[in-house]
Design a protein around this motif. Sequence first.
Motif, PDB file in Angstrom:
ATOM      1  N   ASP A   6     -32.091 -56.026 -26.801  1.00  0.00           N
ATOM      2  CA  ASP A   6     -31.813 -54.968 -27.783  1.00  0.00           C
ATOM      3  C   ASP A   6     -31.649 -53.631 -27.071  1.00  0.00           C
ATOM      4  O   ASP A   6     -30.726 -52.872 -27.348  1.00  0.00           O
ATOM      5  CB  ASP A   6     -32.981 -54.853 -28.775  1.00  0.00           C
ATOM      6  CG  ASP A   6     -32.987 -55.990 -29.786  1.00  0.00           C
ATOM      7  OD1 ASP A   6     -31.951 -56.666 -29.924  1.00  0.00           O
ATOM      8  OD2 ASP A   6     -34.036 -56.200 -30.425  1.00  0.00           O
ATOM      9  N   LEU A   7     -32.559 -53.391 -26.149  1.00  0.00           N
ATOM     10  CA  LEU A   7     -32.578 -52.118 -25.439  1.00  0.00           C
ATOM     11  C   LEU A   7     -31.361 -51.962 -24.518  1.00  0.00           C
ATOM     12  O   LEU A   7     -30.712 -50.920 -24.474  1.00  0.00           O
ATOM     13  CB  LEU A   7     -33.869 -52.030 -24.612  1.00  0.00           C
ATOM     14  CG  LEU A   7     -34.145 -50.739 -23.868  1.00  0.00           C
ATOM     15  CD1 LEU A   7     -34.459 -49.631 -24.854  1.00  0.00           C
ATOM     16  CD2 LEU A   7     -35.308 -50.920 -22.894  1.00  0.00           C
ATOM     17  N   LEU A   8     -31.029 -53.048 -23.814  1.00  0.00           N
ATOM     18  CA  LEU A   8     -29.997 -52.969 -22.784  1.00  0.00           C
ATOM     19  C   LEU A   8     -28.576 -53.071 -23.323  1.00  0.00           C
ATOM     20  O   LEU A   8     -27.677 -52.368 -22.890  1.00  0.00           O
ATOM     21  CB  LEU A   8     -30.201 -54.084 -21.744  1.00  0.00           C
ATOM     22  CG  LEU A   8     -31.472 -54.033 -20.903  1.00  0.00           C
ATOM     23  CD1 LEU A   8     -31.613 -55.310 -20.088  1.00  0.00           C
ATOM     24  CD2 LEU A   8     -31.453 -52.826 -19.986  1.00  0.00           C
ATOM     25  N   TYR A   9     -28.375 -53.983 -24.269  1.00  0.00           N
ATOM     26  CA  TYR A   9     -26.993 -54.337 -24.627  1.00  0.00           C
ATOM     27  C   TYR A   9     -26.586 -53.969 -26.051  1.00  0.00           C
ATOM     28  O   TYR A   9     -25.462 -54.212 -26.443  1.00  0.00           O
ATOM     29  CB  TYR A   9     -26.773 -55.832 -24.409  1.00  0.00           C
ATOM     30  CG  TYR A   9     -26.883 -56.223 -22.952  1.00  0.00           C
ATOM     31  CD1 TYR A   9     -25.862 -55.935 -22.061  1.00  0.00           C
ATOM     32  CD2 TYR A   9     -28.028 -56.836 -22.460  1.00  0.00           C
ATOM     33  CE1 TYR A   9     -25.962 -56.262 -20.729  1.00  0.00           C
ATOM     34  CE2 TYR A   9     -28.147 -57.170 -21.115  1.00  0.00           C
ATOM     35  CZ  TYR A   9     -27.107 -56.875 -20.257  1.00  0.00           C
ATOM     36  OH  TYR A   9     -27.209 -57.198 -18.931  1.00  0.00           O
ATOM     37  N   THR A  10     -27.518 -53.437 -26.840  1.00  0.00           N
ATOM     38  CA  THR A  10     -27.133 -53.052 -28.196  1.00  0.00           C
ATOM     39  C   THR A  10     -26.927 -51.553 -28.228  1.00  0.00           C
ATOM     40  O   THR A  10     -27.795 -50.791 -27.788  1.00  0.00           O
ATOM     41  CB  THR A  10     -28.224 -53.460 -29.208  1.00  0.00           C
ATOM     42  OG1 THR A  10     -28.487 -54.847 -29.028  1.00  0.00           O
ATOM     43  CG2 THR A  10     -27.761 -53.214 -30.631  1.00  0.00           C
TER      44      THR A  10
ATOM     45  N   GLU B  39     -21.048 -52.903 -18.448  1.00  0.00           N
ATOM     46  CA  GLU B  39     -22.266 -52.646 -19.220  1.00  0.00           C
ATOM     47  C   GLU B  39     -23.025 -51.511 -18.533  1.00  0.00           C
ATOM     48  O   GLU B  39     -24.104 -51.703 -17.981  1.00  0.00           O
ATOM     49  CB  GLU B  39     -23.136 -53.911 -19.309  1.00  0.00           C
ATOM     50  CG  GLU B  39     -22.483 -55.087 -19.990  1.00  0.00           C
ATOM     51  CD  GLU B  39     -22.317 -54.900 -21.497  1.00  0.00           C
ATOM     52  OE1 GLU B  39     -22.842 -53.904 -22.032  1.00  0.00           O
ATOM     53  OE2 GLU B  39     -21.646 -55.738 -22.119  1.00  0.00           O
TER      54      GLU B  39
ATOM     55  N   LYS C 240     -24.598 -48.860 -19.667  1.00  0.00           N
ATOM     56  CA  LYS C 240     -25.904 -48.491 -20.212  1.00  0.00           C
ATOM     57  C   LYS C 240     -26.990 -49.446 -19.685  1.00  0.00           C
ATOM     58  O   LYS C 240     -28.059 -49.008 -19.252  1.00  0.00           O
ATOM     59  CB  LYS C 240     -25.859 -48.548 -21.743  1.00  0.00           C
ATOM     60  CG  LYS C 240     -27.140 -48.069 -22.395  1.00  0.00           C
ATOM     61  CD  LYS C 240     -27.076 -48.291 -23.892  1.00  0.00           C
ATOM     62  CE  LYS C 240     -28.336 -48.936 -24.373  1.00  0.00           C
ATOM     63  NZ  LYS C 240     -28.277 -49.421 -25.729  1.00  0.00           N
ATOM     64  N   ALA C 241     -26.681 -50.736 -19.721  1.00  0.00           N
ATOM     65  CA  ALA C 241     -27.639 -51.729 -19.225  1.00  0.00           C
ATOM     66  C   ALA C 241     -27.913 -51.479 -17.740  1.00  0.00           C
ATOM     67  O   ALA C 241     -29.061 -51.555 -17.296  1.00  0.00           O
ATOM     68  CB  ALA C 241     -27.089 -53.134 -19.440  1.00  0.00           C
ATOM     69  N   GLY C 242     -26.871 -51.157 -16.997  1.00  0.00           N
ATOM     70  CA  GLY C 242     -27.025 -50.905 -15.564  1.00  0.00           C
ATOM     71  C   GLY C 242     -27.934 -49.717 -15.295  1.00  0.00           C
ATOM     72  O   GLY C 242     -28.827 -49.782 -14.453  1.00  0.00           O
TER      73      GLY C 242
ATOM     74  N   LEU D 174     -30.226 -48.426 -17.291  1.00  0.00           N
ATOM     75  CA  LEU D 174     -31.597 -48.729 -17.699  1.00  0.00           C
ATOM     76  C   LEU D 174     -32.288 -49.668 -16.715  1.00  0.00           C
ATOM     77  O   LEU D 174     -33.465 -49.490 -16.391  1.00  0.00           O
ATOM     78  CB  LEU D 174     -31.606 -49.355 -19.106  1.00  0.00           C
ATOM     79  CG  LEU D 174     -31.447 -48.354 -20.248  1.00  0.00           C
ATOM     80  CD1 LEU D 174     -31.200 -49.063 -21.567  1.00  0.00           C
ATOM     81  CD2 LEU D 174     -32.698 -47.482 -20.363  1.00  0.00           C
ATOM     82  N   LEU D 175     -31.557 -50.648 -16.232  1.00  0.00           N
ATOM     83  CA  LEU D 175     -32.146 -51.588 -15.276  1.00  0.00           C
ATOM     84  C   LEU D 175     -32.476 -50.884 -13.960  1.00  0.00           C
ATOM     85  O   LEU D 175     -33.494 -51.182 -13.325  1.00  0.00           O
ATOM     86  CB  LEU D 175     -31.199 -52.772 -15.034  1.00  0.00           C
ATOM     87  CG  LEU D 175     -31.104 -53.763 -16.199  1.00  0.00           C
ATOM     88  CD1 LEU D 175     -29.908 -54.698 -16.039  1.00  0.00           C
ATOM     89  CD2 LEU D 175     -32.374 -54.598 -16.327  1.00  0.00           C
TER      90      LEU D 175
END
Lengths: 465, 90
Positions: A423-427, B55, B57-59, B61-62
Amino acid sequence: MPENLTRREFIGELGKLGAAAAVVPMVAGGETMDTKPFDLGRPNWIKELDEPLTEVDWQQVARYNERHTTRRGFNLYVEQERIDQLGELSSELLSDNLKNDVPGYTLKDRALQRAARGGGASRQFFLDPEKVQGPDTWGVPKWEGTPEEASQLVSAAMRHMGAATVGFVELQTETTEKFIYSVDPDGKELRIEDVDMPEETEEYRVIPKKARYAIVYTVQMSEETMARCPTVLGSLTTSLTYTRSQNIQERAQVFLNGLGYMGLAESSTNALGISPALGVYAGLGELSRYNRLLTPEYGPMVRVFKLLTDLPLAPTKPIDAGLYEFCHKCKKCAEACPGKAISFDEEPSWETKGGWNNPGHRAWFEDSVLCRFYQRTYTGTNCGLCFSACPFATKNLASFNRVRNWMAATVPAFDATFKSMDDLLYTNFPLEFGKPQKDCEEWWTLNLPDYGIDTVQTVRTTDNS
Amino acid sequence: MFWLIAGLVLGAAIFWLATASKVKLTWYEWVLGVLGIILILFAIQNFGASQVALEAKAGNLLLLVFGLPGLILAVVAGVLAFLRGKKEAA
């Protein structure tokens, strides 16, 4: 080899080396080509099972009439007048969105989606395509080999034609044969009879009992395109996958005929048998909360197809990759479903939601009428949000995704944590309910790979060493 | 290529620390340091791969979720070793 050999001794030594070289490949791996079991090259944390995790009560399972699905039999569940209204709504929505240049519905999106659906030379046959050359025309006997060799052969051929994964089910009269429809989408009865050759008339199709082997295969969809659903643009990858499958199907039929065997296939979209059920039994994936096949390689980003043959094939086993278990905790597809068609229940149920579900197995049955209502009223095309919202609809390039795949299969206690992290990463927040997760106009500027898919993103190894 | 260079640099650094450096690391400094480096490498891989996977945003955050703790662990290990070395020298 000793030094100072005479010519005679040298040739003798060469002979010994030759004999050794001939034996080594057969014993080095502990198995010969004949006995080597066919496998999909998956990592060992994907466990093979004798029975799938989805429970089945075969007494309750009957061969299903495809015309009872909401795809063909919507009028069984909804009044025709209402269907007509929905059709008008759908057409108006498409027309208005086209004229107003709504992203995902613009002229270029519409044109591309049409091309994916109708372009190319895709054809579908139940019986084998005509004028196929085979052993008879070439004056040789038909191909003979072990079932393991045949599975390897068919998998290699179909993968090269564009199939993502290929599995096999040996149909049993009291069990898996019930996955073959009783009636095809065009209304023709599907008869399974003890005859030598298949037959097709205006009223029915005959499948010879000896065509015992179902070849089940997936065709990969594009995550990046599906992330633009529910729009015409987003539905493009579904359309393209179906037309690609038709190319693969016809080529598979020609290949099987070339070997000297029959290939009975889908006469139209979703014909012949229940794809997710066959996919689960072939071990291509597990049954998910959105009641479709969820695969360890590509998550939900596949469509599933099948054909039948009399070429004896070694069956592949159902699997446990932790996906079915993950669905218990996740519910992300249900949360993302704007039509409220997907179950939020913790546990799957034996109770179906309606005649569009085939009873006799424990699943999270979907409300297909609600799904269709939403699609026709609000999208004018396929929705697909349940597919794109799934945490496993990632490209698996980041190590985090691979760790998640492994953890889901081995330590299910962390499933809920991984769902929250997804949810946090991909939404994208703020979440616009029922809207595409990614920008449709941006899609046209991306430099995506062929068909929009990355065929090596999978957990499967393609290392042949 | 990035991973080859990173491996060579890391290997050389670890070899130097284990053999040539004047400061001998304690076992817990090794644990903290190695754990920190693993987390930093994991964060870098995820960041880069997420950019490729579109991705971002995911990158980001990770990178933050794994990179920051990794950096803290590595810095703590370094500071501990530095202070101990200073103390021993005095």
